[in-house]
Write an enzyme that holds these catalytic residues in place. Sequence first.
Site, PDB file in Angstrom:
ATOM      1  CG  HIS A   2      57.221  18.328  12.652  1.00  0.00           C
ATOM      2  ND1 HIS A   2      56.872  17.356  13.555  1.00  0.00           N
ATOM      3  CD2 HIS A   2      58.241  17.806  11.940  1.00  0.00           C
ATOM      4  CE1 HIS A   2      57.651  16.295  13.392  1.00  0.00           C
ATOM      5  NE2 HIS A   2      58.491  16.543  12.405  1.00  0.00           N
TER       6      HIS A   2
ATOM      7  CG  HIS B 216      63.253  17.616  11.035  1.00  0.00           C
ATOM      8  ND1 HIS B 216      63.751  16.867  12.084  1.00  0.00           N
ATOM      9  CD2 HIS B 216      61.956  17.234  10.896  1.00  0.00           C
ATOM     10  CE1 HIS B 216      62.799  16.069  12.545  1.00  0.00           C
ATOM     11  NE2 HIS B 216      61.699  16.271  11.839  1.00  0.00           N
TER      12      HIS B 216
ATOM     13  CG  HIS C  40      59.355  12.598  14.961  1.00  0.00           C
ATOM     14  ND1 HIS C  40      60.009  13.629  15.561  1.00  0.00           N
ATOM     15  CD2 HIS C  40      59.306  12.897  13.637  1.00  0.00           C
ATOM     16  CE1 HIS C  40      60.352  14.529  14.629  1.00  0.00           C
ATOM     17  NE2 HIS C  40      59.939  14.097  13.460  1.00  0.00           N
TER      18      HIS C  40
ATOM     19  CD  GLU D 293      57.274   9.902  10.124  1.00  0.00           C
ATOM     20  OE1 GLU D 293      58.077   9.725  11.051  1.00  0.00           O
ATOM     21  OE2 GLU D 293      57.563  10.540   9.091  1.00  0.00           O
TER      22      GLU D 293
HETATM   23  N1  HPA Z   1      60.435  11.103  11.046  1.00  0.00           N
HETATM   24  C1  HPA Z   1      61.490  10.675  11.723  1.00  0.00           C
HETATM   25  N2  HPA Z   1      62.655  11.298  11.674  1.00  0.00           N
HETATM   26  C2  HPA Z   1      62.758  12.388  10.910  1.00  0.00           C
HETATM   27  C3  HPA Z   1      61.685  12.875  10.206  1.00  0.00           C
HETATM   28  C4  HPA Z   1      60.474  12.205  10.278  1.00  0.00           C
HETATM   29  O1  HPA Z   1      59.453  12.583   9.683  1.00  0.00           O
HETATM   30  N3  HPA Z   1      62.089  13.990   9.550  1.00  0.00           N
HETATM   31  C5  HPA Z   1      63.381  14.149   9.859  1.00  0.00           C
HETATM   32  N4  HPA Z   1      63.789  13.184  10.693  1.00  0.00           N
HETATM   33 ZN    ZN Z   2      59.920  15.190  11.596  1.00  0.00          ZN
END
Ligand code: HPA
Ligand code: ZN
Length: 289
Positions: free
Chosen positions: A9, A11, A190, A193
């Site tokens: 994970h 980005h 995602h 979170e």
């Molecule tokens: N959450 C949602 N979008 C995102 C994240 C994340 O942790 N990191 C980069 N874009």
């Molecule tokens: Zn992410």
Amino acid sequence: KSIPKAELHLHLEGSVTPAIFGALSRKYDTDYAVLNEEKIQAQLFNYRDFYDFLNTYRIVCEHLREPLDYLMVFDWLESYFAEQNIRYAEIIYTPSILWRAGKDGREVLVALLKQSNKLNDQGITIRWILDCVRQFGAQWAWRTAELAAEFSKQGVVAIGLGGDEKSLSMGEYQEVFAWVRDHQLHAHVHAGEISDAQQVWEALQVLGANRIGHGIQAAWDPNLTDYLCQHAIGLDVCLTSNARTGAWPTISDNPFDLLHRKGIPVTLNTDDPGLFQVSLNEEFQKAAV
Ligand code: HPA
Ligand code: ZN
């Protein structure tokens, strides 16, 4: 450092470091060109909450405009992988950010694949997840899905859904994700979170997610943790990210350990090593305490 690792994970846009951001802001002569690295770190790469983080993310992405910019970030990642002893990585790239700005998201992907496939010779395998952004809507997700299918034999393994999980519903993306699964691609979502365990259920039931980004809020729902365990659904846990965005403010009580002890396949990840100034080795150290 001696342990060979995988990072699942990560980005690409979140791998912009203060130094890279400084170089890009000078290249494009944006309002941020006056900031030195310390100020970038203190003023921009410092977040009040998750939405403040998304705002910085947007500003950073406005500085990524052509293949060379993305290759500069990938170049940094190459040295990061070597330093961290990372042998396998799944990198999340979001073409719709470029498309919405009238730019070419496909040529950037082509450049990235060419560069990442070269790492095979060094024993490093890179795979790509093309992300759709939750608040952007299905139109961009379809375009992302088609691009993923086009490059599925060249290193793209999944489409993802990141961004603000409190914005559009999962239902908006149901058809796109069904189409993607029919094209032998995986679904990375995602969820759980900053929102609740229900988001994780929907990622599984509505989008057929094979793996969940974060998913820490699942810790509140025993039926869900049983399900994740029985179906071997992995959770990409990102301890520092959770602390820096406020998703789970204290690392010492992050549910990583609880989820791990329940038998769920959890992994440790940085999420955005540039924007959070954190490495995978540091994540392992933090988890070991
Ligand atoms: N959450 C949602 N979008 C995102 C994240 C994340 O942790 N990191 C980069 N874009
Ligand atoms: Zn992410």
